[in-house]
Design an enzyme around this catalytic site. Structure first.
Site, short mmCIF file in Angstrom:
data_model
loop_
_atom_site.label_atom_id
_atom_site.label_comp_id
_atom_site.label_asym_id
_atom_site.label_seq_id
_atom_site.Cartn_x
_atom_site.Cartn_y
_atom_site.Cartn_z
N HIS A 101 0.90 -1.23 -0.01
CA HIS A 101 -0.01 0.03 0.09
C HIS A 101 0.80 1.31 0.10
O HIS A 101 2.09 1.26 0.35
CB HIS A 101 -0.85 -0.02 1.44
CG HIS A 101 -1.92 0.99 1.28
ND1 HIS A 101 -1.88 2.25 1.76
CD2 HIS A 101 -3.20 0.98 0.80
CE1 HIS A 101 -2.79 3.00 1.67
NE2 HIS A 101 -3.75 2.30 0.95
N SER A 324 -7.03 0.82 -4.93
CA SER A 324 -6.94 1.17 -3.89
C SER A 324 -7.67 2.37 -3.86
O SER A 324 -7.48 3.53 -4.42
CB SER A 324 -5.56 1.32 -3.32
OG SER A 324 -5.42 1.98 -2.01
N ALA A 325 -8.57 2.81 -2.61
CA ALA A 325 -9.16 4.12 -2.54
C ALA A 325 -8.36 5.04 -2.16
O ALA A 325 -8.23 6.40 -2.70
CB ALA A 325 -10.05 3.96 -1.20
N CYS A 326 -7.04 4.87 -1.90
CA CYS A 326 -6.24 5.88 -1.42
C CYS A 326 -5.27 6.59 -2.61
O CYS A 326 -4.63 7.59 -2.66
CB CYS A 326 -4.97 5.36 -0.52
SG CYS A 326 -5.72 4.91 1.24
N SER A 327 -5.60 5.79 -3.54
CA SER A 327 -4.98 6.39 -4.89
C SER A 327 -5.84 6.37 -6.11
O SER A 327 -5.47 6.55 -7.18
CB SER A 327 -3.64 5.28 -5.18
OG SER A 327 -4.11 4.01 -5.36
#
Length: 384
Positions: A101, A324-327
């Site tokens: 991650h 991924s929600a973070c990217s």
């Protein structure tokens, strides 16, 4: 239209039982755990009870090995940067897998800017870490090696016990980001040989705003957030008692219901997988068997994942992910999909479905039909 939520990896609904347990810590039991009068002592007891509950979920040797933080990102930073900086005299090399991650990759890169040597371990086409390369890269100067327990993007579960043996034979400390795995599959930090482990409340169906870092006894970590000395001086700041108490209760529920929920989600995922893979030029990504229960990651040729996501949302009220929600705000292809050998154009056509407690088998026909219609429509548009 009924909403069908299939993105539990990015945000899980808080379990109603957790809400009922934690709400009093907002309204009545709001004392500061650092104070010495009765309300503060009650808050301290609640904090320690939550610590014990989280420790039990991963078979930690003691509740004292659990440090509460505000997010999995903070826990990962504390584990990687805190351990590397505290033990700098023992070595200035750090290692991670290439599919970690971004909250692991970026702290590693920051350490690299400060003079640390940073190397990444490749994975095979299923996302499994190359153990031979890992053994070559890890040396006695490798102060921190970070490998995720399972990928939130492709669902592949890593051979953590074998990885732990390699790291401890050649290097120093193993950090495991278990955000995607905790509460879904059994984790035993003692048997697995894990030195530091990250857990997120939200991924346990608990409140956001709380996470934990397991630190094995004897591992020295430097604080990256100095202040009033809370959490054994490792993570200062008044504890978010509501979120932490909720996380503790969520850990209990996850542990008690894990086996049954795992079997239920595996059955639903099997049906989804069987039906969706009948779509021409559709492929499963990640390991075919060693993957998280309820995790499905597909790719479709000749279409964009963002288009799939938006069409399913607007036309069918179905929520899925494409990375991924973070990217997810970047238009770049997933670094995870590129790492398992996909070409840029192949990586762009991904769709991720992560199931949870709200997932019902009765929704399968509707979702499958919606995915097929979406893929057909997008391919028609692309062909024009």
């Amino acid at each position: 239209m009924k909403r069908i939520y299939l993105d539990h990896a990015s945000a899980s609904p808080v379990d109603p039982r957790v809400v009922a347990f934690a709400v009093p810590f907002l309204s009545k039991e709001y004392g500061n755990p650092s104070t010495l009068y009765s309300m503060g002592l009650d808050a301290r007891r609640a904090l320690e009870h939550a610590r014990g509950k989280v420790a039990s979920l991963i078979n930690a040797e003691s509740p004292a090995t659990i440090i509460f933080t505000g997010s999995a990102t903070e826990s990962n930073n504390l584990a990687i940067r805190g351990t590397a900086l505290r033990n700098r005299q023992a070595g200035q090399k750090v290692v991670s897998s290439v599919i970690e991650h971004v909250s692991v990759l970026n702290p590693m890169k920051e350490l690299q800017k400060s003079g640390y040597q940073y190397e990444t371990v490749p994975v095979d086409a299923s996302g499994v870490v190359d153990l031979e390369t890992l053994a070559d890269l890890v040396t006695k100067e490798t102060v921190v090696t970070s490998i995720n327990y399972a990928s939130d993007e492709i669902g592949t579960i890593e051979p953590i016990r074998e990885i732990g043996e390699i790291v401890h034979e050649r290097g120093q400390y193993l950090h495991v980001n278990a955000t995607a795995a905790a509460g879904k599959i059994p984790i035993d930090v003692q048997k697995d040989g894990v030195d530091l482990l990250t857990i997120s409340s939200n991924d346990l169906s608990g409140p956001r705003g709380a996470a934990a870092l397991y630190i094995r006894r004897g591992v020295k970590v430097q604080t990256i957030l100095p202040g009033g000395g809370q959490e054994n001086g490792i993570r200062s700041g008044t504890e978010n008692l509501f979120a932490i108490a909720g996380m503790g209760e969520a850990a209990v529920i996850a542990g008690e219901e894990m086996a049954g929920e795992r079997e239920r989600l595996q059955q639903i995922a099997r049906l989804y997988r069987q039906e969706i893979l009948t779509i021409p030029d559709s492929y499963l990504t990640g390991h075919s068997t060693e993957r998280l229960p309820g995790h499905l990651s597909f790719r479709f040729s000749r279409i964009e994942g963002e288009s799939i996501l938006l069409n399913l949302d607007t036309a069918f009220n179905i929520q899925v992910a494409t990375g991924s929600a973070c990217s997810s705000r970047t238009l770049e292809p997933s670094h995870v999909l590129l790492a398992i050998g996909l070409k840029h154009e192949e990586a762009h056509g991904s769709m991720i479905m992560t199931l949870g407690r709200s997932t019902q088998g009765e929704d399968i026909p509707y979702v499958v039909d919606a995915v097929k219609k979406t893929v057909d429509r997008l391919r028609e548009i692309t062909a024009m």
